[in-house]
Enzyme design. Structure first.
Site, PDB file in Angstrom:
ATOM      1  N   ARG A  25      46.146  72.351  76.343  1.00 18.16           N
ATOM      2  CA  ARG A  25      45.182  71.420  76.061  1.00 18.16           C
ATOM      3  C   ARG A  25      44.094  71.404  76.672  1.00 18.16           C
ATOM      4  O   ARG A  25      43.466  71.111  77.589  1.00 18.16           O
ATOM      5  CB  ARG A  25      46.101  69.820  76.276  1.00 18.16           C
ATOM      6  N   ARG A  29      40.723  65.837  77.960  1.00 19.84           N
ATOM      7  CA  ARG A  29      39.939  64.717  78.616  1.00 19.84           C
ATOM      8  C   ARG A  29      39.770  65.042  79.942  1.00 19.84           C
ATOM      9  O   ARG A  29      39.240  64.553  81.107  1.00 19.84           O
ATOM     10  CB  ARG A  29      40.933  63.472  79.086  1.00 19.84           C
ATOM     11  N   ARG A  38      34.379  60.723  73.542  1.00 17.61           N
ATOM     12  CA  ARG A  38      35.479  60.053  73.203  1.00 17.61           C
ATOM     13  C   ARG A  38      35.309  59.174  73.183  1.00 17.61           C
ATOM     14  O   ARG A  38      35.306  57.485  72.553  1.00 17.61           O
ATOM     15  CB  ARG A  38      36.417  60.237  73.661  1.00 17.61           C
ATOM     16  N   ASP A  75      45.992  66.361  66.933  1.00 18.24           N
ATOM     17  CA  ASP A  75      47.724  65.641  67.365  1.00 18.24           C
ATOM     18  C   ASP A  75      49.117  66.285  66.575  1.00 18.24           C
ATOM     19  O   ASP A  75      48.649  66.045  65.193  1.00 18.24           O
ATOM     20  CB  ASP A  75      47.786  64.597  67.674  1.00 18.24           C
ATOM     21  N   TYR A 151      59.363  60.176  68.218  1.00 18.46           N
ATOM     22  CA  TYR A 151      58.023  59.428  68.505  1.00 18.46           C
ATOM     23  C   TYR A 151      58.408  58.524  67.005  1.00 18.46           C
ATOM     24  O   TYR A 151      57.750  57.353  67.147  1.00 18.46           O
ATOM     25  CB  TYR A 151      56.867  60.362  68.330  1.00 18.46           C
TER      26      TYR A 151
HETATM   27  O1  1CP Z   1      43.522  71.419  73.581  1.00 18.32           O
HETATM   28  C1  1CP Z   1      44.184  71.226  73.277  1.00 18.32           C
HETATM   29  O2  1CP Z   1      45.801  71.490  72.998  1.00 18.32           O
HETATM   30  C2  1CP Z   1      44.710  70.934  71.424  1.00 18.32           C
HETATM   31  C3  1CP Z   1      44.979  69.493  71.200  1.00 18.32           C
HETATM   32  C4  1CP Z   1      46.011  69.011  71.029  1.00 18.32           C
HETATM   33  C5  1CP Z   1      47.216  69.069  71.345  1.00 18.32           C
HETATM   34  C6  1CP Z   1      47.808  70.637  70.913  1.00 18.32           C
HETATM   35  C7  1CP Z   1      46.464  67.752  71.671  1.00 18.32           C
HETATM   36  C8  1CP Z   1      45.084  66.893  72.024  1.00 18.32           C
HETATM   37  N1  1CP Z   1      47.537  66.979  71.318  1.00 18.32           N
HETATM   38  C9  1CP Z   1      48.145  68.327  70.973  1.00 18.32           C
HETATM   39  C10 1CP Z   1      50.051  67.811  70.798  1.00 18.32           C
HETATM   40  C11 1CP Z   1      50.520  66.708  70.845  1.00 18.32           C
HETATM   41  N2  1CP Z   1      50.250  65.944  71.257  1.00 18.32           N
HETATM   42  C12 1CP Z   1      51.528  67.594  72.117  1.00 18.32           C
HETATM   43  C13 1CP Z   1      52.251  68.613  72.022  1.00 18.32           C
HETATM   44  C14 1CP Z   1      52.398  69.675  73.750  1.00 18.32           C
HETATM   45  C15 1CP Z   1      52.484  68.613  74.218  1.00 18.32           C
HETATM   46  O3  1CP Z   1      53.457  68.521  75.017  1.00 18.32           O
HETATM   47  O4  1CP Z   1      51.451  68.238  74.774  1.00 18.32           O
HETATM   48  C16 1CP Z   1      52.044  65.857  72.146  1.00 18.32           C
HETATM   49  C17 1CP Z   1      53.835  66.122  72.468  1.00 18.32           C
HETATM   50  C18 1CP Z   1      51.176  65.406  72.004  1.00 18.32           C
HETATM   51  C19 1CP Z   1      51.549  63.905  71.880  1.00 18.32           C
HETATM   52  C20 1CP Z   1      50.654  62.810  72.657  1.00 18.32           C
HETATM   53  N3  1CP Z   1      48.844  62.958  72.196  1.00 18.32           N
HETATM   54  C21 1CP Z   1      50.381  62.461  73.808  1.00 18.32           C
HETATM   55  C22 1CP Z   1      51.752  62.523  74.568  1.00 18.32           C
HETATM   56  C23 1CP Z   1      52.653  61.044  74.996  1.00 18.32           C
HETATM   57  C24 1CP Z   1      53.623  60.941  75.369  1.00 18.32           C
HETATM   58  O5  1CP Z   1      54.923  61.414  75.224  1.00 18.32           O
HETATM   59  O6  1CP Z   1      53.953  61.985  76.725  1.00 18.32           O
HETATM   60  C25 1CP Z   1      49.338  62.209  74.518  1.00 18.32           C
HETATM   61  C26 1CP Z   1      48.588  61.385  75.687  1.00 18.32           C
HETATM   62  C27 1CP Z   1      48.206  62.638  73.091  1.00 18.32           C
HETATM   63  C28 1CP Z   1      46.772  62.045  72.822  1.00 18.32           C
HETATM   64  C29 1CP Z   1      46.621  62.922  72.823  1.00 18.32           C
HETATM   65  N4  1CP Z   1      46.419  64.123  72.233  1.00 18.32           N
HETATM   66  C30 1CP Z   1      45.343  64.742  72.754  1.00 18.32           C
HETATM   67  C31 1CP Z   1      44.460  64.490  73.586  1.00 18.32           C
HETATM   68  C32 1CP Z   1      43.444  65.305  73.945  1.00 18.32           C
HETATM   69  C33 1CP Z   1      44.898  63.313  74.231  1.00 18.32           C
HETATM   70  C34 1CP Z   1      44.646  62.298  74.275  1.00 18.32           C
HETATM   71  C35 1CP Z   1      43.683  61.441  73.539  1.00 18.32           C
HETATM   72  C36 1CP Z   1      42.988  60.327  74.832  1.00 18.32           C
HETATM   73  O7  1CP Z   1      41.695  60.809  74.868  1.00 18.32           O
HETATM   74  O8  1CP Z   1      42.513  59.473  75.970  1.00 18.32           O
END
Ligand code: 1CP
Length: 354
Positions: A25, A29, A38, A75, A151
């Site tokens: 990540r 954010r 964003r 994502d 999910y």
């Molecule tokens: O920099 C990076 O890592 C690249 C971008 C990336 C990746 C690899 C994002 C951006 N998401 C992911 C993968 C992802 N998404 C995973 C696997 C990795 C992990 O375990 O963290 C998972 C479970 C998600 C699902 C997801 N998308 C969540 C988690 C929700 C939960 O169940 O806890 C969230 C909050 C998101 C939104 C998201 N994805 C990425 C970002 C930067 C964000 C935040 C969005 C925002 O700006 O509000």
């Protein structure tokens, strides 16, 4: 042509002169420049589906820090979105699906998506590869079939996974149907990312760790293994290394190492030297700093980074460590500290490389 091959060489357990580093990540954010773009885009989906925004965000952390890899800004939930589940990101609540798989009929109708539905992802990959111009490799990724199913069935982020676990124990036939479709979809999705130019792959099995030992092997790992055995091994004559990540999956690292991946990303619960012994240096190891360490002061962060590098120890011809966090960087992380940390990891680790 890649100008920095340290990350790829480490994944393939070839000699390198320092320990490469990137952060899960890393595009997101915690960076003010991400929050700015964003706000301009209005929603997370507007960012993800626009290749120009996705490219710009992918490159943001690399402009600040000398990281050894980029990860595509996207994502894991784009795949179920392409299957027609209707993904929304609710402000302050996280992802939600309008049409979760909560009936037998919806599960029977589920299909492998037309891969062209995800062209915005492949267009973003092509753009990033062009902009990077070989500076560092680009990591493509997907959720694992099991983590996507969590999910898709629950419909949103969850804490107890009651619905999907009930399905697992009482209607495994339904769950297996979802997992088979997810597996085929993930294979197509990763192959298309490889065709578009990504140089390494990471499979996020983020919720594998909530499963029992038996269920992990039957409903998660077996499908991941099928993916590793089915996706393209090479592109343009180069091997595409694969990283497997299961949060909370330390107890299964031997099984994971035997599943066909090149590297295992581990959370913070494991000592890297013990892990090396368990997998007998048959794969590279990535990790394993607790993201919360980054909320401490300089001394405590550096001390912990050095402890992790020391715990891996000497890096030889058939062993390798890629420094990373054990899970995603927290959104409130003080980002100024990260630059010094990356430099310290590079400098301090040199003594362990021959
Ligand atoms: O920099 C990076 O890592 C690249 C971008 C990336 C990746 C690899 C994002 C951006 N998401 C992911 C993968 C992802 N998404 C995973 C696997 C990795 C992990 O375990 O963290 C998972 C479970 C998600 C699902 C997801 N998308 C969540 C988690 C929700 C939960 O169940 O806890 C969230 C909050 C998101 C939104 C998201 N994805 C990425 C970002 C930067 C964000 C935040 C969005 C925002 O700006 O509000």
């Amino acid at each position: 042509m890649l100008r920095n091959e340290v990350f790829i060489n480490a994944l393939l357990r070839k000699p390198v002169s320092y320990t490469p580093v990137w952060f899960m990540r890393q595009a997101g954010r915690y960076l003010p420049e991400y929050r700015k773009i964003r706000a301009k885009a209005g929603s997370f989906m507007n960012l993800v589906t626009n290749p120009y925004y996705a490219c710009e965000i992918t490159l943001q952390p690399l402009e600040r820090y000398p990281l050894d890899a980029a990860i595509l800004f996207s994502d894991i939930l784009t795949v179920p979105h392409a299957m027609g589940l209707g993904l929304n990101f609710i402000e302050g609540k996280g992802p939600e699906f309008s049409f979760p798989l909560n009936t037998e009929i919806s599960i029977s109708k589920l299909q492998v998506p037309n891969i062209e539905e995800l062209n915005y992802v492949f267009d973003a990959v092509k753009l990033v590869i062009k902009e990077l111009d070989g500076k560092v490799p680009l990591i493509g990724f997907s959720g694992s079939p099991w983590t996507l199913a969590c999910y898709m069935v629950e419909g949103k982020s969850n804490t107890d996974y009651k619905t999907i676990k009930t399905m697992l124990y009482s209607r495994p036939d339904l769950l297996n149907r979802i997992l088979e479709i997810n597996t085929e979809s993930v294979i197509n999705y990763l192959n298309a990312q490889i065709d578009a130019g990504v140089q390494a792959i990471m499979l996020f099995d983020s919720w594998g760790g909530i499963l029992s030992d038996d269920a992990f092997k039957r409903f998660s790992l077996i499908y991941n293994q099928k993916i590793f055995n089915s996706i393209k091994q090479r592109h343009d004559g180069k091997k595409i290394p694969i990283i497997h990540f299961t949060k909370g999956g330390s107890i299964w690292i031997k099984d994971i190492a035997d599943s066909g991946c090149d590297a295992i990303s581990v959370d913070w619960t494991l000592n890297l030297n013990s892990a090396r012994k368990i997998v007998n240096d048959s794969v590279a190891l990535q990790g394993n700093m607790d993201p919360m360490v980054l909320f401490g002061d300089y001394d405590s962060i550096f001390k912990e980074a050095r402890r992790i590098i020391d715990s891996f120890g000497m890096v030889g011809d058939s062993s390798a460590h890629i420094f990373n966090l054990g899970h995603g960087i927290n959104k409130d992380t003080p980002f100024e500290l990260v630059l010094d940390l990356v430099n310290e990891i590079h400098d301090y680790s040199r003594k362990y490389h021959v």
